[in-house]
Write a protein that holds these residues in place. Structure first.
Motif, short mmCIF file in Angstrom:
data_model
loop_
_atom_site.label_atom_id
_atom_site.label_comp_id
_atom_site.label_asym_id
_atom_site.label_seq_id
_atom_site.Cartn_x
_atom_site.Cartn_y
_atom_site.Cartn_z
N ASP A 130 0.72 -1.20 -0.04
CA ASP A 130 0.12 -0.04 0.04
C ASP A 130 1.28 1.49 -0.04
N GLU A 131 1.95 1.10 0.28
CA GLU A 131 2.87 2.43 0.58
C GLU A 131 3.92 2.58 -0.74
N ALA A 132 4.33 1.35 -1.36
CA ALA A 132 5.56 1.53 -2.44
C ALA A 132 5.61 0.50 -3.30
N VAL A 133 6.10 0.59 -4.51
CA VAL A 133 6.43 -0.52 -5.41
C VAL A 133 7.77 -0.93 -5.41
N TYR A 134 8.35 -2.10 -4.96
CA TYR A 134 9.64 -2.45 -4.84
C TYR A 134 10.05 -3.15 -6.06
N VAL A 135 11.35 -2.90 -6.86
CA VAL A 135 11.84 -3.57 -7.74
C VAL A 135 13.35 -3.98 -7.46
N ARG A 136 13.73 -5.40 -7.88
CA ARG A 136 14.88 -5.53 -7.89
C ARG A 136 15.47 -6.12 -9.49
N SER A 168 2.98 7.63 -3.61
CA SER A 168 2.50 9.22 -3.76
C SER A 168 3.18 9.81 -4.68
N ARG A 169 4.43 8.85 -5.49
CA ARG A 169 5.32 9.61 -6.54
C ARG A 169 4.73 9.06 -7.82
N ILE A 170 3.97 8.12 -7.76
CA ILE A 170 3.63 7.43 -9.30
C ILE A 170 2.72 8.29 -9.84
N GLN A 171 3.25 8.50 -11.25
CA GLN A 171 2.46 9.17 -12.15
C GLN A 171 1.37 8.65 -13.22
N THR A 172 2.27 7.69 -13.72
CA THR A 172 1.38 6.65 -14.63
C THR A 172 1.80 5.25 -14.56
N VAL A 200 5.93 1.57 -14.47
CA VAL A 200 5.51 2.60 -13.26
C VAL A 200 6.42 3.83 -13.51
N THR A 201 5.93 4.81 -14.10
CA THR A 201 6.38 6.32 -14.32
C THR A 201 6.23 6.89 -12.98
N THR A 202 7.36 7.53 -12.57
CA THR A 202 7.47 8.37 -11.31
C THR A 202 7.95 9.70 -11.50
N ALA A 203 8.29 10.39 -10.68
CA ALA A 203 8.81 11.93 -10.67
C ALA A 203 10.25 11.58 -10.55
N SER A 204 11.11 10.41 -10.51
CA SER A 204 12.15 10.21 -10.27
C SER A 204 12.99 10.53 -11.55
N SER A 205 14.32 11.14 -11.35
CA SER A 205 15.28 11.33 -12.15
C SER A 205 15.87 9.90 -12.97
N LYS A 206 15.74 8.95 -12.07
CA LYS A 206 16.05 7.72 -12.60
C LYS A 206 15.14 7.06 -13.63
N LEU A 249 10.29 2.52 -13.41
CA LEU A 249 10.37 1.32 -12.87
C LEU A 249 9.70 0.33 -13.79
N ARG A 250 10.30 -0.82 -14.18
CA ARG A 250 9.80 -1.71 -15.00
C ARG A 250 9.70 -3.29 -14.35
N ILE A 251 8.72 -3.59 -14.55
CA ILE A 251 8.58 -5.11 -14.00
C ILE A 251 8.16 -5.93 -15.36
N ALA A 252 9.24 -6.50 -16.22
CA ALA A 252 9.13 -7.25 -17.37
C ALA A 252 9.08 -8.68 -16.75
N GLY A 253 8.36 -9.57 -17.72
CA GLY A 253 8.01 -11.13 -17.33
C GLY A 253 7.03 -11.52 -16.65
#
Length: 166
Positions: free
Chosen positions: A85-91, A105-109, A128-134, A137-141
């Motif tokens: 409920d707070e975040a998306v985690y990706v490794r 709260s930072r997710i845009q699309t 998952v597009t955020t306001a991050s300069s990085k 985030l992509r979850i492929a597969g």
């Protein structure tokens, strides 16, 4: 940020769909086959360079097949994702692993994409597009139905999450 609702770096719980290994192997084979074929055809038509071109094609084929056999299984063991409920985690990554967290709260699309090979293997990628300069985030597969459900879940959670005031 501290306290109960703190977003912290931790290993994500979910693996990708097992079909991702075959999808990655197909990508590796295609990426290898094209330059090998080009070198082989050039070797057939350019007599003075034939030996070197065919040697290059053979070496590239061996390296490509070794990578195809080894890398996708390794990627499958490393790539993980999770949504709370707070975040998306990706490794992601193999040698250089990247762990990223996107607070809701930072997710845009949220986008779901299915390329031709993904469609063949019934997979999809959630971006998952955020306001991050990085960047995103992509979850492929992911299984294509699970990806659609994840996109709906993320949309629902982000709509219910107040925006970040910073």
């Amino acid at each position: 940020m501290t306290g109960e609702g703190a977003v912290r770096l931790r290993p994500p719980n979910n693996a990708l769909n097992e079909r991702a290994v075959t999808w990655w192997r197909s990508q590796c084979l295609l990426t290898t086959a094209v330059p090998v074929a080009v070198l082989a055809v050039l070797g057939a038509f350019i007599g003075p360079a034939r030996t070197w071109l065919w040697f290059g094609a053979g070496a590239l084929a061996v390296l490509g097949l070794a990578g195809t056999a080894f890398l996708p299984s390794w990627w499958y063991r490393v790539h993980r994702w999770e949504v709370t409920d707070e975040a998306v985690y990706v490794r992601t990554g193999a040698l250089w692993q990247e762990w990223r967290i996107a607070p809701m709260s930072r997710i845009q699309t949220v986008d779901t994409v299915r390329g031709p090979l993904e469609q063949l293997f019934r997979l999809a990628t959630v971006t998952v597009t955020t306001a991050s300069s990085k960047g995103a985030l992509r979850i492929a597969g992911l299984d294509h139905e699970a990806a659609a459900g994840l996109a709906e879940q993320l949309t629902r959670i982000t709509q219910a999450t107040p925006g970040d005031a910073t």
